[in-house]
Design a protein around this motif. Structure first.
Motif, PDB file in Angstrom:
ATOM      1  N   GLU A  89       0.525  -7.540 -18.635  1.00 13.71           N
ATOM      2  CA  GLU A  89       1.246  -7.823 -19.879  1.00 13.71           C
ATOM      3  C   GLU A  89       0.528  -7.277 -21.104  1.00 13.71           C
ATOM      4  O   GLU A  89       1.180  -6.927 -22.106  1.00 13.71           O
ATOM      5  N   GLU A  90      -0.792  -7.165 -21.019  1.00  9.96           N
ATOM      6  CA  GLU A  90      -1.562  -6.937 -22.243  1.00  9.96           C
ATOM      7  C   GLU A  90      -2.188  -5.545 -22.380  1.00  9.96           C
ATOM      8  O   GLU A  90      -2.640  -5.190 -23.476  1.00  9.96           O
ATOM      9  N   ILE A  91      -2.232  -4.761 -21.319  1.00  4.66           N
ATOM     10  CA  ILE A  91      -2.810  -3.410 -21.447  1.00  4.66           C
ATOM     11  C   ILE A  91      -1.898  -2.574 -22.335  1.00  4.66           C
ATOM     12  O   ILE A  91      -0.692  -2.466 -22.077  1.00  4.66           O
ATOM     13  N   PRO A  92      -2.430  -1.962 -23.392  1.00 10.22           N
ATOM     14  CA  PRO A  92      -1.604  -1.156 -24.302  1.00 10.22           C
ATOM     15  C   PRO A  92      -0.972   0.038 -23.587  1.00 10.22           C
ATOM     16  O   PRO A  92      -1.554   0.601 -22.652  1.00 10.22           O
ATOM     17  N   MET A  93       0.197   0.445 -24.026  1.00  7.41           N
ATOM     18  CA  MET A  93       0.918   1.530 -23.379  1.00  7.41           C
ATOM     19  C   MET A  93       0.145   2.847 -23.416  1.00  7.41           C
ATOM     20  O   MET A  93       0.241   3.647 -22.483  1.00  7.41           O
ATOM     21  N   ASP A  94      -0.630   3.092 -24.469  1.00  5.91           N
ATOM     22  CA  ASP A  94      -1.379   4.356 -24.510  1.00  5.91           C
ATOM     23  C   ASP A  94      -2.423   4.404 -23.396  1.00  5.91           C
ATOM     24  O   ASP A  94      -2.677   5.469 -22.808  1.00  5.91           O
ATOM     25  N   LYS A  95      -3.001   3.251 -23.055  1.00  8.40           N
ATOM     26  CA  LYS A  95      -3.982   3.208 -21.970  1.00  8.40           C
ATOM     27  C   LYS A  95      -3.301   3.323 -20.603  1.00  8.40           C
ATOM     28  O   LYS A  95      -3.869   3.900 -19.670  1.00  8.40           O
TER      29      LYS A  95
END
Length: 276
Positions: free
Chosen positions: A91-97
């Motif tokens: 849920e929390e990993i940013p989309m860029d990563k």
């Protein structure tokens, strides 16, 4: 140009790629070793050519293959080894990563393979060795996007093998389990960095970290896995999959054939480490 067998290895600055670079060179191969931290690639011996490579950069990928072909005139084996674990709550990993995880672990391998295949078809021989993971079949919390990249590379590799086999080329996968390298510590650092402030997943991250640390301590040595790289690259009749240990094979077997059993075992392990 050289008559030596040539191998291109990505992710050659540490772990399995580092040891495979040394092993192939010791066996008399011309090794073109690519990594972002080119200064950490093994420098010993004239059989190793260290090349700066960022597999997420298309210009870098093109330059890597062009340099090898211009120097050697042929490429016998490409080992797509570059990769890392962008761990953390899904849920929390940013989309860029998340995109970077796929660019590094999957799309980089795809582009390098597309660049090398015309060379291999012209020479009527070649082998693409894709470093997946048992994580392409098994899974654990916090590794959603890492596992997705490894599952993707296995399916892609199998389809590719069907397409290129008529040209004398094979595409195969190695599925390492845990390794005694920096991979685990990097994955754990990422899992903590990818949590939001006051994250609801803090207890989960703590228990998974404990389990992963224990798992890594009892894992295979990178030198042992380098031997598996060499076997996959040189077997006359290669397998579609190469796994190192009985425990790796057993976990993959259970996950594939008895998914409910695997899930129950994973939940039991999670509860065990939650109590620690």
């Amino acid at each position: 140009m050289t008559d030596q067998k040539t191998v291109a290895i990505t992710g050659a600055s540490n772990g399995m790629g580092y040891e495979a670079t040394k092993l192939f060179a010791k066996k008399g191969w011309k090794v073109y070793a690519g990594a972002r931290r080119v200064e950490k690639i093994p420098q010993d011996g004239e059989n190793i050519v260290a090349i700066k490579l960022d597999v997420t950069d298309s210009t870098s990928n093109h330059a890597f293959i062009e340099q090898i072909f211009n120097d050697a005139g042929h490429i016998d084996v490409l080992i797509n080894n570059a990769g890392y674990g962008e761990y953390g709550p899904a849920e929390e990993i940013p989309m860029d990563k998340i995109r970077k995880q796929f660019e590094t672990n999957f799309f980089g391998a795809v582009e390098l393979t597309q660049l090398v295949l015309p060379i291999m078809r012209a020479q009527n021989y070649g082998r693409i060795v894709n470093i997946s993971s048992i994580g392409g079949d098994v899974y654990m919390p916090l590794g959603a996007y890492y596992h997705a990249t490894k599952a993707a590379i296995q399916q892609w590799s199998d389809v590719l093998d069907l397409e290129v086999a008529p040209f004398g080329i094979r595409s195969i996968c190695i599925q390492p389990g845990g390794t005694q390298s920096s991979w685990g510590s990097i994955a754990l650092d990422n899992s903590k960095a990818n949590m939001s402030e006051n994250s609801a997943y803090q207890p989960l991250v703590s228990s998974v970290a404990m389990g992963l640390e224990r798992f890594m301590k009892n894992s295979a040595k990178t030198t042992d896995l380098a031997e598996l790289f060499y076997k996959a690259a040189t077997d006359i009749k290669p397998s579609l999959r190469y796994l190192h240990s009985f425990s790796d094979k057993f976990m993959v077997y259970v996950a594939r054939n008895h998914p409910k059993v695997f899930r129950k075992a994973l939940l039991l392990a999670m509860r065990y480490f939650e109590k620690k």
